[in-house]
Design a protein around this motif. Sequence first.
Motif, PDB file in Angstrom:
ATOM      1  N   ASN A 324      -1.456   7.917   8.379  1.00 16.21           N
ATOM      2  CA  ASN A 324      -1.363   9.380   8.407  1.00 16.21           C
ATOM      3  C   ASN A 324       0.053   9.874   8.658  1.00 16.21           C
ATOM      4  N   HIS A 331      -5.023  12.747   6.145  1.00 14.82           N
ATOM      5  CA  HIS A 331      -5.960  12.980   7.253  1.00 14.82           C
ATOM      6  C   HIS A 331      -7.117  11.971   7.233  1.00 14.82           C
ATOM      7  N   THR A 333      -9.631   9.359   8.647  1.00 17.61           N
ATOM      8  CA  THR A 333     -10.260   9.104   9.944  1.00 17.61           C
ATOM      9  C   THR A 333     -11.143   7.864   9.833  1.00 17.61           C
TER      10      THR A 333
END
Length: 611
Positions: A324, A331, A333
Amino acid sequence: MRFKSEQRIAAIQKLKDEDFDVVIIGAGITGAGIALQAAASGLRTAIIDMQDFAEGTSSRSTKLVHGGIRYLKTFDVDVVADTVSERARVQQVAPHIPRPSHMLMPLYDEPEATFTPMGAEIAMEIYDKLANVPDDSPYVHRLLSAEEAHDYLPMLDNEGLVGLAIYLDYQNNDARLTIENIKQAVSDGAVAVSHLKATAVVADGSEKRISVVDTFTKELFDIKGKVVVNAAGTWHDTITKFADETTSDAIRPTKGVHLVINQDRLPVPNTVYFDSGFHDGRMLFVIPRANKTYFGTTDTDYTGDYMHPKVEKADVDYLLTAINRRFPNAHITIDDVQASWAGLRPLISGVGDYNGNTAKKVASDESLHTLDEKLDQYFNHEIERQVVDEQLDHLTGFKKSTSSVSRGFQINVENGIVNVSGGKLTDYRLMASETMTALASETMTALTKLFTDNFDKAVTPIDSTKYPVSGGHFNPNDVDGELAKYAEELEKHDVNEVKAMEIANLYGSNTPEIIAYIESGVSAPKLSVAETSMLHYAIDKEFVLRPIDYFLRRTNYLLFKSEDLARIEEPVIDEMAKVLDWSDETKQAMTAEYVHLRDEAQLKALKEELN
């Protein structure tokens, strides 16, 4: 646990009944390469592993045949020369597996950056010379400006971006390369059995007796061999200890982790290679494959369970932070992660990190330029190799090492046991070749005495640079054309174009064997004929015994085709149970093991903990 694998039953009987010239402990890529060369050279060869073939390090790499341009920063010219030469040789003997691609290296103006634009340009010049990349090759290096870099990789962080280096590297399928080496060895007479754990190596007259336990049936028996090869990778020291050798603590394992996401979350056109940003000397890869993107790797010392290294929260945090930071609009995750893997690298203890994390002198742009000039003169036959070596000695301040240890591996011989340690996948053929030299060379008097005097057996190693692995028996200079022909034959049997190319790429010159299964009319509920044929071939010819073997190491389903798992998991396991004659108890145990390992790869528990 009840199961029925005719191939394995017959192979175990041969291990019990016959005497072998060479018994190899460890069936990762190193052991597999040695088995191929030993069997092809006329040695009666056995190879065993306590897990599935390639279940350890050799299915858990970054899945590149990596050239290692970074080693030029520490003047390791011989390492790069070896690596790029070996990469080309592997492509020749396994043309359906390693594939050339572009490596993209963003360059940033920041402290501790590995390369400046000028340094990258000079390093790529040297790299192309060593790799013999012609000027008209589509893979010849080039250097883009910051503006061009942004257009080429718009998701990259622009802050401090000063350029983009583009050069040649190769993508790879590590587990397939291992299994194809073993299959070729078996076709040349070797006996290969997985899930046999060596527990002792003792002298039996002039021979060795290797005690093993079948991890499925718990049966104990011995294998007899003239010479034992310890190719156990991370478990190298375990073998030397129970064989009562003086060698000890030779291996320092480090753990590397990779994460897989959907390609639309991080679309990159080719492999991207960049500094981690943590000032830890690491560089990370972001690699497109099929419809996925995967990235890694971490590199941390490891002292846990060698058989089952795990992806931990710290590993995920490290990689997501680094990704990131370099791709600030992505973004990513943990919820984006569809699959993961953790592997151990068997580094040689006490000789530094083959990745370049050493205390060696780091090359300046000026010294790289000087080296480049000397290499130009050498390749133009204006100076001798000795002059280049002298220049390297001058630049580094110490005499250049030519030992195998400096290349990241070593081969030691003690009491009729050949211990092969360290190394990297790219060098597997070279390591196997040097092991064969140890078995045959007149300088290895003990082994020569074993084979010539005691056993009246001469060893003449093959030219392994020209000896294809299983599936690689086609023209390596026209890979796309040859594989397209195999795919066309599959399409004639009603296999759709996408599946046909997938099969051709997986099996190469063995594709006609898949077609033979299709023609035989094999079928299984809820599976296509092509899928059923692949499964039967894997069971009959590729030593598959468990669902995880098939989903993870013989195919790419678990890592790179996870969207297909829900549809095929149950029918594949049902068909395996039928073909291998599993009891209900065995089927239940095999299914439970697979589900546990699948959930672990998909980080199910870690996601639940964090959410």
